[in-house]
Design a protein around this motif. Sequence first.
Motif, PDB file in Angstrom:
ATOM      1  N   ILE A   1       0.830  -1.203   0.000  1.00 58.43           N
ATOM      2  CA  ILE A   1       0.000   0.000   0.000  1.00 58.43           C
ATOM      3  C   ILE A   1       0.869   1.259   0.000  1.00 58.43           C
ATOM      4  O   ILE A   1       0.681   2.147  -0.839  1.00 58.43           O
ATOM      5  CB  ILE A   1      -0.995  -0.013   1.172  1.00 58.43           C
ATOM      6  CG1 ILE A   1      -2.038  -1.117   0.951  1.00 58.43           C
ATOM      7  CG2 ILE A   1      -1.677   1.342   1.312  1.00 58.43           C
ATOM      8  CD1 ILE A   1      -3.040  -1.248   2.068  1.00 58.43           C
ATOM      9  N   PRO A   2       1.845   1.403   0.922  1.00 62.81           N
ATOM     10  CA  PRO A   2       2.740   2.565   0.808  1.00 62.81           C
ATOM     11  C   PRO A   2       3.545   2.549  -0.490  1.00 62.81           C
ATOM     12  O   PRO A   2       3.855   3.611  -1.035  1.00 62.81           O
ATOM     13  CB  PRO A   2       3.652   2.439   2.041  1.00 62.81           C
ATOM     14  CG  PRO A   2       3.499   1.050   2.531  1.00 62.81           C
ATOM     15  CD  PRO A   2       2.114   0.632   2.162  1.00 62.81           C
ATOM     16  N   SER A   3       3.864   1.343  -0.988  1.00 64.24           N
ATOM     17  CA  SER A   3       4.552   1.258  -2.272  1.00 64.24           C
ATOM     18  C   SER A   3       3.700   1.851  -3.387  1.00 64.24           C
ATOM     19  O   SER A   3       4.179   2.591  -4.248  1.00 64.24           O
ATOM     20  CB  SER A   3       4.885  -0.204  -2.588  1.00 64.24           C
ATOM     21  OG  SER A   3       5.360  -0.342  -3.912  1.00 64.24           O
ATOM     22  N   LEU A   4       2.407   1.528  -3.371  1.00 64.64           N
ATOM     23  CA  LEU A   4       1.486   2.052  -4.378  1.00 64.64           C
ATOM     24  C   LEU A   4       1.398   3.572  -4.295  1.00 64.64           C
ATOM     25  O   LEU A   4       1.428   4.269  -5.322  1.00 64.64           O
ATOM     26  CB  LEU A   4       0.105   1.426  -4.182  1.00 64.64           C
ATOM     27  CG  LEU A   4      -1.016   1.888  -5.120  1.00 64.64           C
ATOM     28  CD1 LEU A   4      -0.657   1.581  -6.566  1.00 64.64           C
ATOM     29  CD2 LEU A   4      -2.327   1.217  -4.736  1.00 64.64           C
ATOM     30  N   ILE A   5       1.312   4.096  -3.088  1.00 64.75           N
ATOM     31  CA  ILE A   5       1.263   5.549  -2.904  1.00 64.75           C
ATOM     32  C   ILE A   5       2.542   6.198  -3.436  1.00 64.75           C
ATOM     33  O   ILE A   5       2.505   7.234  -4.121  1.00 64.75           O
ATOM     34  CB  ILE A   5       1.053   5.900  -1.418  1.00 64.75           C
ATOM     35  CG1 ILE A   5      -0.323   5.396  -0.955  1.00 64.75           C
ATOM     36  CG2 ILE A   5       1.177   7.407  -1.186  1.00 64.75           C
ATOM     37  CD1 ILE A   5      -0.542   5.487   0.543  1.00 64.75           C
ATOM     38  N   GLY A   6       3.689   5.600  -3.120  1.00 64.17           N
ATOM     39  CA  GLY A   6       4.960   6.117  -3.619  1.00 64.17           C
ATOM     40  C   GLY A   6       5.031   6.101  -5.127  1.00 64.17           C
ATOM     41  O   GLY A   6       5.514   7.049  -5.756  1.00 64.17           O
ATOM     42  N   ASN A   7       4.552   5.023  -5.740  1.00 67.97           N
ATOM     43  CA  ASN A   7       4.547   4.934  -7.202  1.00 67.97           C
ATOM     44  C   ASN A   7       3.704   6.040  -7.825  1.00 67.97           C
ATOM     45  O   ASN A   7       4.104   6.667  -8.805  1.00 67.97           O
ATOM     46  CB  ASN A   7       3.996   3.575  -7.632  1.00 67.97           C
ATOM     47  CG  ASN A   7       4.983   2.448  -7.394  1.00 67.97           C
ATOM     48  OD1 ASN A   7       6.184   2.638  -7.501  1.00 67.97           O
ATOM     49  ND2 ASN A   7       4.481   1.280  -7.048  1.00 67.97           N
ATOM     50  N   LEU A   8       2.522   6.272  -7.272  1.00 64.82           N
ATOM     51  CA  LEU A   8       1.628   7.292  -7.823  1.00 64.82           C
ATOM     52  C   LEU A   8       2.235   8.686  -7.683  1.00 64.82           C
ATOM     53  O   LEU A   8       2.164   9.506  -8.609  1.00 64.82           O
ATOM     54  CB  LEU A   8       0.267   7.228  -7.130  1.00 64.82           C
ATOM     55  CG  LEU A   8      -0.542   5.953  -7.391  1.00 64.82           C
ATOM     56  CD1 LEU A   8      -1.801   5.940  -6.537  1.00 64.82           C
ATOM     57  CD2 LEU A   8      -0.907   5.836  -8.868  1.00 64.82           C
ATOM     58  N   PHE A   9       2.846   8.955  -6.540  1.00 64.71           N
ATOM     59  CA  PHE A   9       3.505  10.253  -6.344  1.00 64.71           C
ATOM     60  C   PHE A   9       4.656  10.418  -7.332  1.00 64.71           C
ATOM     61  O   PHE A   9       4.813  11.474  -7.957  1.00 64.71           O
ATOM     62  CB  PHE A   9       4.017  10.372  -4.912  1.00 64.71           C
ATOM     63  CG  PHE A   9       4.806  11.634  -4.672  1.00 64.71           C
ATOM     64  CD1 PHE A   9       4.171  12.855  -4.540  1.00 64.71           C
ATOM     65  CD2 PHE A   9       6.201  11.585  -4.593  1.00 64.71           C
ATOM     66  CE1 PHE A   9       4.905  14.015  -4.336  1.00 64.71           C
ATOM     67  CE2 PHE A   9       6.941  12.734  -4.382  1.00 64.71           C
ATOM     68  CZ  PHE A   9       6.285  13.964  -4.253  1.00 64.71           C
ATOM     69  N   GLY A  10       5.454   9.369  -7.483  1.00 65.79           N
ATOM     70  CA  GLY A  10       6.576   9.439  -8.413  1.00 65.79           C
ATOM     71  C   GLY A  10       6.132   9.641  -9.843  1.00 65.79           C
ATOM     72  O   GLY A  10       6.749  10.396 -10.605  1.00 65.79           O
ATOM     73  N   CYS A  11       5.037   9.000 -10.232  1.00 69.41           N
ATOM     74  CA  CYS A  11       4.535   9.136 -11.601  1.00 69.41           C
ATOM     75  C   CYS A  11       3.993  10.528 -11.865  1.00 69.41           C
ATOM     76  O   CYS A  11       4.118  11.052 -12.975  1.00 69.41           O
ATOM     77  CB  CYS A  11       3.463   8.086 -11.873  1.00 69.41           C
ATOM     78  SG  CYS A  11       4.126   6.413 -11.980  1.00 69.41           S
ATOM     79  N   PHE A  12       3.389  11.148 -10.861  1.00 76.62           N
ATOM     80  CA  PHE A  12       2.900  12.519 -11.035  1.00 76.62           C
ATOM     81  C   PHE A  12       4.076  13.471 -11.240  1.00 76.62           C
ATOM     82  O   PHE A  12       4.054  14.331 -12.133  1.00 76.62           O
ATOM     83  CB  PHE A  12       2.074  12.952  -9.828  1.00 76.62           C
ATOM     84  CG  PHE A  12       1.721  14.416  -9.851  1.00 76.62           C
ATOM     85  CD1 PHE A  12       0.725  14.882 -10.687  1.00 76.62           C
ATOM     86  CD2 PHE A  12       2.399  15.319  -9.037  1.00 76.62           C
ATOM     87  CE1 PHE A  12       0.400  16.243 -10.723  1.00 76.62           C
ATOM     88  CE2 PHE A  12       2.084  16.678  -9.070  1.00 76.62           C
ATOM     89  CZ  PHE A  12       1.088  17.133  -9.910  1.00 76.62           C
ATOM     90  N   THR A  13       5.109  13.347 -10.424  1.00 79.46           N
ATOM     91  CA  THR A  13       6.242  14.263 -10.526  1.00 79.46           C
ATOM     92  C   THR A  13       7.015  14.072 -11.820  1.00 79.46           C
ATOM     93  O   THR A  13       7.638  15.005 -12.319  1.00 79.46           O
ATOM     94  CB  THR A  13       7.207  14.090  -9.339  1.00 79.46           C
ATOM     95  OG1 THR A  13       7.709  12.746  -9.315  1.00 79.46           O
ATOM     96  CG2 THR A  13       6.504  14.374  -8.030  1.00 79.46           C
ATOM     97  N   SER A  14       6.989  12.857 -12.372  1.00 79.61           N
ATOM     98  CA  SER A  14       7.748  12.597 -13.600  1.00 79.61           C
ATOM     99  C   SER A  14       6.839  12.481 -14.822  1.00 79.61           C
ATOM    100  O   SER A  14       7.310  12.131 -15.905  1.00 79.61           O
ATOM    101  CB  SER A  14       8.537  11.292 -13.450  1.00 79.61           C
ATOM    102  OG  SER A  14       7.660  10.187 -13.320  1.00 79.61           O
TER     103      SER A  14
END
Length: 526
Positions: free
Chosen positions: A354-367
């Motif tokens: 779940i935190p991994s998923l949140i991190g992925n989504l944040f990273g995808c928005f920034t990039s």
Amino acid sequence: MVFRTLHDLDRTAGTVRLVEVGSAHVVHKAGTDIVLVPQPSSDPNDPLRLPQWRKNVAFSILCTFIFLVNFAIGGLAPAFLVLSEEFDKSIPVTAYLLTYCILCLGLGNFFWVPSAIYFGKRPVFVLASGLFFAFTLWTAVATSYETLFAARIISALAGGSTEALGAAIVNDIYYLHERGSKMGIYMVALSTGNAIGPLISGFTVTAIGWRWFNWIATILCGITFVAVVFFVPETRFERQYDRGIAESEDGQEGESKTAAVEVEHVDSHADASIPARKSYWKQLSLWSGVPSDTNFFAIFFRPFPLIIYPAVLWGVLSYAMSLVAVVAVNDLNSFVYQVAPYNFTAAINGLINIPSLIGNLFGCFTSGYLLDRFAEWRARRNDGIFVPESRLPLVVIPGVLVPVGTLLFGFAAEEKMHWAVGYVGYGLVAIGLSATANIAMIYVMDSYYPVAAEALLLVNGFKNVVAFGFLHGIVTWVGESGYEAAFGTLAGLYIAIIGLAIPLYYFGARIRRHTSSQWKLINWAL
């Protein structure tokens, strides 16, 4: 054997005018001053001219395919402790079910990309998605460790078609100003597959067994295979790349003399040289011809010299270290949390995703979306001129957060800290797989657009080879040195490699001009 420079294909060297007001010489995005890069041709079969709905449908299927590859390959990790007991294998040997698949996902690129360049992207995706479906089915009925291992290896080789070719198709059908957003979504699909797969697998393994996870993946892969057959057209197209505003030899910007065309309305009867628009069924043909000026073996070897181009080499290393950090945690977390003092079930352990998923989504928005807007903002401040290096400053976000997450997980595992510390650490680590990887691939695509497929082959192929070198011995390394030392070393290596973006930011444009005009390493034929 003939060697050519990149300048022979594209004199822009990646530096183009992205923003221009009041020009009749180039085609703009409707209602804006954003220049369409590359400029669409007058050919109605140009993939850039596909209706937007067809582009988006094909893109959605590609995203689903890459999601399922990572869902199925990475999703079995929570079952490793169960599998090691069922098949009477040691923990390091059980981990081969993931680490060797990581290697094969990369190696598959070295076959699929040359095949796609020679035979076309559509037949390769149809074949690869069919094979992936068939061998995912095999994993569901495997009765021994050996047959399960073999099925996963072959499915990983087939799934290796997704990363480089998927990104290359994005390159074919979308414009430069859309590239970050679309690749951001693509990386969401890739990275969330790694997160959602283990999450679902954890509950499935606990409730009804590991085989049922593979059955779920098989059903989804079968549906996706049918969608690929009917909705993903051929996107290979011979294009003139140097239209619009390009950087001249002396470093100044000058306008290309090539006339622009209207995007939406092309009369194929007005010019006999313009082919007729292909029907829907013709666009789904599995045969679009082969190049007449080269052969498959020349195309197979053609990408390798590109590895010495600095942007490509940095792309390989930065993506590799991001993958190493994520897969290291994914590979090891069940051995941390399913034993004392935590004693989590596979289902509870799977919640780490779940935190991994949140991190992925944040990273995808920034990039993704943010990366496109940032590049446009930088172009407007640079008299409308876009340079690939303008995207690099955003790498500072994963450059800070990923090492912190790596250290948090390593120290939490070693010192038996509260489980939340390791879970938060994994969330920060996951930012790298989406943000760093996406920035790296887009930087390579922007810098070497005409040979994007070949360059992305190296990034996606070698990054898995590099990652495998680390991950093959990660269990032994942690056993001998401890989590703190191993993950501390990974954090240091990540910082060192990401730090190479600094000289690229300041000297990358000069390097691109030199390598494009002086290095005769690309586009060669026997």
